[in-house]
Write an enzyme that holds these catalytic residues in place. Structure first.
Site, PDB file in Angstrom:
ATOM      1  N   ARG A  48     102.676 129.161 -63.699  1.00  0.00           N
ATOM      2  CA  ARG A  48     101.631 130.051 -64.209  1.00  0.00           C
ATOM      3  C   ARG A  48     102.089 130.788 -65.473  1.00  0.00           C
ATOM      4  NH1 ARG A  48     100.941 134.531 -61.537  1.00  0.00           N
ATOM      5  NH2 ARG A  48     101.318 133.566 -59.517  1.00  0.00           N
ATOM      6  N   TYR A  99      77.020 132.329 -78.730  1.00  0.00           N
ATOM      7  CA  TYR A  99      77.171 131.485 -77.555  1.00  0.00           C
ATOM      8  C   TYR A  99      76.652 132.233 -76.317  1.00  0.00           C
ATOM      9  CZ  TYR A  99      79.054 128.527 -74.006  1.00  0.00           C
ATOM     10  OH  TYR A  99      79.156 127.711 -72.913  1.00  0.00           O
ATOM     11  N   ASP A 170      84.884 133.853 -83.077  1.00  0.00           N
ATOM     12  CA  ASP A 170      84.765 132.599 -82.328  1.00  0.00           C
ATOM     13  C   ASP A 170      84.618 131.494 -83.369  1.00  0.00           C
ATOM     14  OD1 ASP A 170      83.883 130.340 -80.930  1.00  0.00           O
ATOM     15  OD2 ASP A 170      82.867 131.530 -79.401  1.00  0.00           O
ATOM     16  N   LYS A 195      85.188 121.642 -77.411  1.00  0.00           N
ATOM     17  CA  LYS A 195      84.285 121.079 -78.424  1.00  0.00           C
ATOM     18  C   LYS A 195      85.078 120.257 -79.448  1.00  0.00           C
ATOM     19  CE  LYS A 195      81.504 123.549 -75.959  1.00  0.00           C
ATOM     20  NZ  LYS A 195      81.166 124.953 -76.253  1.00  0.00           N
TER      21      LYS A 195
END
Ligand SMILES: *Cc1c(COP(=O)(O)O)cnc(C)c1O
Length: 366
Positions: A48, A99, A170, A195
């Site tokens: 982790r 978004y 973003d 994307k």
């Protein structure tokens, strides 16, 4: 990781970054390290806290954006991590069109009394600059989804910093090849690597890149990623890095296809409006309402009706089919993610469907 000269162009960085050192018998590609734990005494210790495959992806994207990168399980894991940095009751300035997941997260945090969201028209720079005055965080998305508006990142970042606010961009739509927000003054860049960075519609992955002068922020984010477990999949980071090797070729080709389609779309009688921010491969067109848009997206055979964007294949969707889409987005707006196919094949398929939309237009009395 192999040493790279800092003066390399982005195309070379996309190909060369995040590789093992050039030493005998080293693999050219970083292996997929499937490991939940590591031999004690090093920097990683546990799955982790870090992973060599994540590090290779982070090295490559960090170099492309000009900062230090952390990978996350998805774009939304990255988005919500950043929103969680904001103190109780603080104001977040954000685009009214952005978004949907980001907008809904802001609304959710506001509904729970955590923050105040101040949504703005991102193209109205004086209004955004004025809004910065009492903000703790200025969230920018440019171009915006799906309206494709552009923010004046440099001017807004200067105003936000004067007010002591962090600036986040973003950069999913533009990619670091077409826009480098840190060079324009942003403190943080966020990506849905799902994307363009991955580019093949087969991965969910997110990333945050922190400006080099925000070392403390990087440490805070790294610690929180370890604590929340919003960690990326190892195979996903490997696939995304593999996808990034061709990012420049895909973006160039998709952008050229989009720009070749623009004048044809503008001339087609089914299309009343074409929105394009001047770069990239996302185009939004407006046809005559919901029924026309629905007919368009189910008539094509090559263009796929699907949400998401940035894959090698051309996809499109009527955005208002989502109940959560802003009411200021026209019912007949279809967001197109232009892929890397042959542009004549793309146009043949699209124009046939658009012709059908015209043919089935209800007759208007004369
Ligand atoms: C898809 C997307 C996100 C969310 O990313 P996921 O990987 O789907 O979680 C955030 N911002 C933009 C602009 C996006 O297109």
């Amino acid at each position: 990781m192999a040493d790279l000269s800092p003066s390399l162009s982005p195309a070379t960085v996309a190909v060369a970054a995040g590789r093992p050192p050039h030493e005998p018998d080293q693999p050219l590609n970083v292996p997929i390290s499937m490991a939940s734990t590591f031999v004690a005494g090093g920097d990683r210790e546990y799955g982790r806290y870090g992973n060599p495959t994540w590090s290779a992806f982070e090295d490559a994207l960090g170099r492309l954006e000009g900062g230090r990168c952390l990978a996350y399980a998805s774009g939304m894991a990255a988005v919500t991590t950043i929103l969680d940095l904001v103190g109780h009751d603080a104001t977040v300035v954000a685009p009214r069109h952005a978004y949907q997941g980001s907008i809904m997260s802001l609304a959710d945090l506001e509904a729970r009394g955590r923050i105040k969201a101040h949504l703005v028209d991102i193209e109205d720079t004086p209004a955004v600059v004025a809004a910065c005055a009492d903000a703790a965080l200025v969230w920018l998305e440019s171009p915006t989804n799906p309206a494709l508006e552009l923010a004046d990142i440099e001017t807004i970042a200067a105003a936000a910093h004067e007010a002591g606010a962090y600036v986040v961009v973003d950069n999913t739509f533009a990619t670091p090849l077409l826009q480098q927000p840190i060079a324009l003054g942003a403190d943080i860049v966020v990506h849905s690597a799902t994307k363009y960075l991955s580019g093949h519609s087969d991965v969910l992955l997110g990333a945050i890149v922190v400006a080099p002068d925000q070392a403390e922020l990087y440490d805070v984010l790294l610690n929180r990623r370890s604590l929340t477990g919003s960690t990326p999949g190892t195979f996903e980071t490997w696939l995304a890095l593999r996808g990034m090797r061709t990012l420049h070729l895909r973006v160039e080709r998709a952008q050229a296809n989009a720009q070749a389609l623009l004048p044809r779309l503008e001339k087609h009688p089914a299309v009343s409006e074409v929105r394009y921010p001047g770069f990239g491969a996302i185009v939004s067109i407006v046809v005559d309402g919901e029924l026309a848009a629905d007919l368009l997206v189910r008539t094509t055979t090559l263009w796929v009706h699907a949400t998401s964007l940035g894959g090698v294949e051309s996809t499109f969707e009527r955005r208002r089919r989502w109940k959560t889409e802003a009411a200021t987005i026209p019912e007949g707006l279809v967001r197109m993610s232009v892929g890397i196919e042959d542009v004549e094949d793309l146009w043949a398929d699209l124009s046939t469907a658009l012709d059908q939309v015209v043919a089935e237009r209800p007759a208007t009395g004369g």
